[in-house]
Write a protein that holds these residues in place. Structure first.
Motif, mmCIF file in Angstrom:
data_model
loop_
_atom_site.group_PDB
_atom_site.id
_atom_site.type_symbol
_atom_site.label_atom_id
_atom_site.label_comp_id
_atom_site.label_asym_id
_atom_site.label_seq_id
_atom_site.Cartn_x
_atom_site.Cartn_y
_atom_site.Cartn_z
ATOM 1 N N VAL A 153 41.284 -0.477 -22.331
ATOM 2 C CA VAL A 153 41.533 0.463 -21.246
ATOM 3 C C VAL A 153 42.194 -0.246 -20.084
ATOM 4 C CG1 VAL A 153 40.467 2.050 -19.609
ATOM 5 C CG2 VAL A 153 39.568 1.882 -21.923
ATOM 6 N N SER A 154 43.305 0.291 -19.586
ATOM 7 C CA SER A 154 44.026 -0.315 -18.468
ATOM 8 C C SER A 154 43.791 0.480 -17.194
ATOM 9 C CB SER A 154 45.535 -0.361 -18.763
ATOM 10 O OG SER A 154 46.096 0.909 -18.603
ATOM 11 N N ASP A 204 52.997 0.531 -17.327
ATOM 12 C CA ASP A 204 51.613 0.139 -17.519
ATOM 13 C C ASP A 204 51.530 -1.338 -17.884
ATOM 14 O OD1 ASP A 204 50.731 2.639 -16.938
ATOM 15 O OD2 ASP A 204 50.030 3.138 -18.952
ATOM 16 N N ASP A 205 50.396 -1.951 -17.580
ATOM 17 C CA ASP A 205 50.264 -3.396 -17.747
ATOM 18 C C ASP A 205 50.197 -3.846 -19.200
ATOM 19 O OD1 ASP A 205 47.734 -2.370 -18.228
ATOM 20 O OD2 ASP A 205 46.687 -3.712 -16.840
ATOM 21 N N ALA A 243 42.140 -5.819 -8.139
ATOM 22 C CA ALA A 243 40.757 -6.333 -8.130
ATOM 23 C C ALA A 243 40.314 -6.854 -9.495
ATOM 24 C CB ALA A 243 39.800 -5.266 -7.621
ATOM 25 N N SER A 244 41.194 -7.564 -10.191
ATOM 26 C CA SER A 244 40.820 -8.145 -11.478
ATOM 27 C C SER A 244 39.758 -9.220 -11.301
ATOM 28 C CB SER A 244 42.049 -8.750 -12.169
ATOM 29 O OG SER A 244 42.995 -7.752 -12.474
ATOM 30 N N ARG A 245 38.910 -9.346 -12.308
ATOM 31 C CA ARG A 245 37.869 -10.370 -12.289
ATOM 32 C C ARG A 245 38.027 -11.352 -13.445
ATOM 33 N NH1 ARG A 245 38.014 -8.955 -7.970
ATOM 34 N NH2 ARG A 245 36.458 -7.831 -6.730
ATOM 35 N N ASP A 246 39.140 -11.285 -14.140
ATOM 36 C CA ASP A 246 39.412 -12.252 -15.206
ATOM 37 C C ASP A 246 40.432 -13.265 -14.691
ATOM 38 O OD1 ASP A 246 41.735 -10.770 -15.133
ATOM 39 O OD2 ASP A 246 41.747 -10.258 -17.265
ATOM 40 N N ASN A 265 42.319 -6.654 -14.978
ATOM 41 C CA ASN A 265 41.644 -7.380 -16.059
ATOM 42 C C ASN A 265 42.461 -7.397 -17.348
ATOM 43 O OD1 ASN A 265 39.491 -7.975 -14.384
ATOM 44 N ND2 ASN A 265 38.203 -6.307 -15.142
ATOM 45 N N ARG A 266 43.734 -7.686 -17.231
ATOM 46 C CA ARG A 266 44.641 -7.738 -18.381
ATOM 47 C C ARG A 266 45.404 -9.061 -18.409
ATOM 48 N NH1 ARG A 266 46.248 -3.250 -21.085
ATOM 49 N NH2 ARG A 266 44.494 -1.904 -21.581
#
Length: 305
Positions: free
Chosen positions: A215-216, A92-93, A43-46, A15-16
Motif C-alpha cells: 500500500v502506497s 505514484d511512488d 513522514a516515512s519511517r524506513d 515507507n517505499r
C-alpha cells in the motif's frame, strides 16, 4: 533550476525506500528531460531519506519532507504548493513513467492548447504469488469543454493512469479536498469537468502501474463507503446532470459500502439505481453476491475453520 520548466512531476512517497528510486529514475530518464521533479517524503519511517539522497545532485529534483503524515490529499496539496510549472504530472511512488511520456504529453499540449486535463493508457503489472501478470489499458477520449457529452470517459480516470493537468486549473478548482484519503482524484476530476476543463487522453500506454507490491501513500483504500458517499454528495449537481455517470459512481459507492460492511448504505445505492432503471447487470450481480451468495458461504467458512 535556473529556468522554470513547463512540466513538473509530483511524487509523494511513504515507507517505499525499496521502490521509490525506480519511480524517480523513470522520470529522470525521459526522452524529453526538460522537466522538474518534486518528491515529498510523507513522514516515512524506513530508509526513504537515504534512498532519496543520491537524487539530490540532479538540478531537476526538489526534495521535500513532511515530519507528520496526514494522508495523500494533504501530501498532494503540499506538492501543488511547491509547483511552479504550467503543467503538473502525478506519479505514484511504486509506478513508472515510460520513456516517452513527457515527450508525448508535450506534443498533446502543443496540438490541443485548450486541454486542461489529460491521462494516458497504462501497462499494468500484477505481482502475484505465482509470478507476474500483465495487461494494457488504452483509451481514446477528447472533450472540448463545450460540446454536449455524458462524460463517461471520467469513469476511466485515475491519477495513476499517467494523469496530468494545467496547474492553474487545479488551483482554480481548489486542489485536493483533504478529507479524502482515497477517491480524492475522482473528486478532483469531477470538479474540473464541472468547471468546463477540456480533457483528452494520450492514446497509448505511457505509464507502468505496479499492483500488489504493498500500500502506497496514494493507494489507501480505507473508508470506501464514507468517502464515496461524500464524493456523490459534493458533486451531486454535476452528476445529476449526467445520469449515466451518476449511475456508474452509485455502483462504485455501492461496492465500497458492501466492502466496508455498510449494507444499509449499499441498499440505498441499489434502490436509487433500481428507481432510475440503471442498476444494470453489474449492479445486479453485486447485489446478488453480497445479499445472497456471501451469506450462504459464511457458515461453510466457519465450519471449515
Amino acid at each position: 533550476m535556473n529556468r522554470k520548466p513547463s512540466i513538473s512531476v509530483l511524487l509523494a512517497t511513504h515507507n517505499r525506500a525499496h521502490l521509490v528510486p525506480r519511480a524517480i529514475r523513470s522520470v529522470l530518464q525521459q526522452s524529453d528531460g526538460d522537466l522538474r521533479l518534486i518528491v515529498l517524503d510523507d513522514a516515512s519511517r524506513d530508509d526513504t531519506a537515504a534512498a532519496l539522497e543520491p537524487f539530490r545532485q540532479d538540478p531537476r529534483v526538489t526534495l521535500l519532507v513532511n515530519e507528520v503524515g496526514r494522508g495523500n490529499s494533504v501530501a498532494r496539496n503540499r506538492l501543488l504548493d511547491a509547483a511552479d510549472s504550467d503543467w503538473i504530472v502525478w506519479l505514484d511512488d511504486d509506478d513508472e513513467l515510460l520513456p516517452q511520456y513527457i515527450e508525448k504529453l508535450r506534443a498533446l499540449i502543443a496540438s490541443r492548447p485548450e486541454v486542461g486535463l489529460a491521462w494516458s493508457g497504462a501497462e499494468r503489472v500484477f505481482h502475484e504469488a505465482d509470478g507476474e501478470r500483465r495487461d494494457t489499458l488504452v483509451w481514446d477520449e477528447y472533450w472540448d469543454g463545450k460540446s454536449a457529452t455524458d462524460h463517461m470517459p471520467l469513469t476511466h480516470f485515475s491519477l495513476c493512469w499517467g494523469a496530468a493537468a494545467r496547474l492553474e486549473r487545479v488551483r482554480a478548482a481548489g486542489g485536493f479536498d483533504e478529507r479524502f484519503v482515497s477517491t480524492g482524484d475522482i473528486d478532483l476530476a469531477l470538479r474540473l469537468a464541472a468547471n468546463g476543463t477540456p480533457y483528452a487522453t494520450l492514446e497509448e500506454p505511457l505509464v507502468r502501474v505496479h499492483i500488489g507490491e504493498g500500500v502506497s501513500v496514494s493507494r489507501d483504500k480505507r473508508f470506501h463507503s464514507a468517502l464515496r458517499l461524500l464524493m456523490l454528495e459534493k458533486n451531486a449537481a454535476f452528476l445529476e446532470a449526467h445520469p449515466a455517470l451518476l449511475a456508474h459512481y452509485r455502483r462504485h459507492t455501492m461496492s465500497g459500502c458492501y466492502r466496508d460492511g455498510d449494507k444499509a448504505g449499499a441498499r440505498r445505492m441499489a434502490a436509487a439505481l433500481w428507481r432510475s432503471g440503471q442498476l444494470g447487470s453489474a449492479g445486479l450481480e453485486m447485489l446478488l453476491r453480497f445479499e445472497l451468495v456471501e451469506p450462504l458461504r459464511r457458515p461453510f467458512r466457519r465450519s471449515a475453520g
